[in-house]
Design an enzyme around this catalytic site. Structure first.
Site, PDB file in Angstrom:
ATOM      1  N   THR A 211       0.720  -1.140   0.420  1.00  0.00           N
ATOM      2  CA  THR A 211       0.009   0.416  -0.356  1.00  0.00           C
ATOM      3  C   THR A 211       0.895   1.089   0.017  1.00  0.00           C
ATOM      4  OG1 THR A 211      -1.374   1.231   1.569  1.00  0.00           O
ATOM      5  CG2 THR A 211      -0.208  -0.308   2.744  1.00  0.00           C
TER       6      THR A 211
ATOM      7  N   TYR B 133      -1.303  -0.201   9.783  1.00  0.00           N
ATOM      8  CA  TYR B 133      -1.599  -0.942   8.974  1.00  0.00           C
ATOM      9  C   TYR B 133      -0.681  -0.835   8.008  1.00  0.00           C
ATOM     10  CZ  TYR B 133      -3.806  -1.176   4.498  1.00  0.00           C
ATOM     11  OH  TYR B 133      -3.954  -1.707   2.765  1.00  0.00           O
TER      12      TYR B 133
END
Ligand code: UDP
Length: 342
Positions: A132, A156
């Protein structure tokens, strides 16, 4: 167990090339399974259904299991002898990662490590990983390319960066070859609406906007209107899920052609603010978006836009559906027909 033949009939074993798709019951994983099937592979979905949907598994076998269950993983590797792994399974909500970081480290990092060790033990050394742009963190006025230093702002992003490191270490020590894709904001749905985006609870902008338009929720809350952007709302680089998964098939071929480990951003290079997404959704659907403004959401960066064309130049990736109008139109079509049953 690893390396032994499983229960798959002999003729299928020679005819089918299995790809183990973790998270194949989720939003991006289910679209990847459709793309893999279209490309001639047989996707084997490995998913614990914690956030995915069995109804979304339409393009190959389903094996229910958790990433941290090594025994189960070994059995699945032995049964299918997949040519490669595509690893999507992860917890992926920034807000949740801020309040429950331990789950992100346990599931995303611990689970991925178990998966990677099982793959290496089974001799399955080609690995496509869903990372990501949240690994980059906040970089004001910096072009985000694959060499940008990674300083994630939340657990995350940190968990995804950690898995990237594990892949590099296992590359050096065990010959694991990986293609790492750092996604920007994924949106849209399969144009045939066979699969689509459906999270419970939903936290992503485009489906929330469509829910608000459709009266499925009261109003969209804009998280922060005081960012240093043209209209004060956050800017993101939206990429169509079908374009995104096409890149994964190209990444898989890159590896099975014997080429080395690589990292690619997957974004279009164009950013849109929250307000621009809302305006476009209003245009596409012909309906106004009920909304209110609220405070910033913890963990959000001002602007995340890809500054790289490596996926296009190296892999030959073409993002043909990643314009805002098509992404919202495809998401709207799915929104009207799509839901999965537990
Ligand atoms: N956003 C928002 N309201 C919402 C959900 C999201 O304003 O109800 C904003 C969010 O702050 C971010 C952008 O929309 O700037 C995209 O958020 P999303 O959760 O879809 O993806 P993320 O950027 O977290 O990966």
């Amino acid at each position: 167990m690893a390396g032994q033949r499983g229960s798959v009939p002999e003729q299928e074993e020679t005819a089918l090339t299995y790809i183990l798709v973790t998270g194949g019951a989720g939003y991006i994983g289910s679209h990847a399974c459709k793309a893999l099937k279209a490309a001639g592979y047989t996707p084997v979905t490995y998913d614990n259904l914690s956030t995915g949907w069995q109804d979304a598994v339409k393009f190959g076998p389903f094996e229910q299991g958790d990433l941290r269950d090594r025994e189960r993983l070994d059995a699945v590797f032995a049964q299918y002898q997949p040519a490669a792994v595509m690893h999507f399974a992860a917890l992926s909500q920034v807000g949740e990662a801020m309040s429950e970081p331990g789950r992100y480290w346990a599931n995303n990092v611990g689970g991925s490590l178990t998966l990677i060790e099982a793959a290496v033990a089974a001799g399955c050394l080609d690995f496509v990983f869903s990372s990501t742009c949240a690994t980059y963190g906040e970089h004001d006025n910096v072009v985000l390319d694959e060499n940008t230093p990674q300083h994630p702002l939340n657990a995350y992003g940190a968990s995804k960066r950690a898995v990237e490191d594990i892949l590099r270490d296992f590359g050096a020590s065990h010959g694991l070859r990986s293609v790492i894709f750092r996604y920007f904001n994924v949106a849209g749905a399969d144009p045939e609406a066979a699969v689509g985006e459906f999270h419970h609870p939903e936290t992503h902008l485009v489906p929330l906007v469509l829910d608000a338009i459709d009266g499925k929720r009261d109003a969209l809350t804009i998280f922060g209107t005081d960012y240093d952007t043209a209209d004060g709302t956050c800017v993101r680089d939206y990429v169509h899920v079908c374009d995104l998964v096409d890149a994964h098939v190209l990444g898989l071929r890159w590896l099975t052609d014997g080429k080395g480990s690589e990292v690619f951003n997957l974004g279009t290079g164009t950013g849109f603010s929250v307000r621009e997404v809302m305006d476009k959704a209003g245009e596409v659907t012909g309906r106004a978006v009920p909304h209110v403004t609220g405070p910033r959401r913890a963990g959000d960066c001002t602007k995340l836009v890809s500054g790289s064309v490596r996926a296009a130049t190296v892999l030959g990736w073409e993002a043909t559906r990643s314009n805002l109008e098509t992404m919202i139109a495809d998401a709207w079509r799915w929104h009207k027909v799509g839901a999965y049953e537990r």
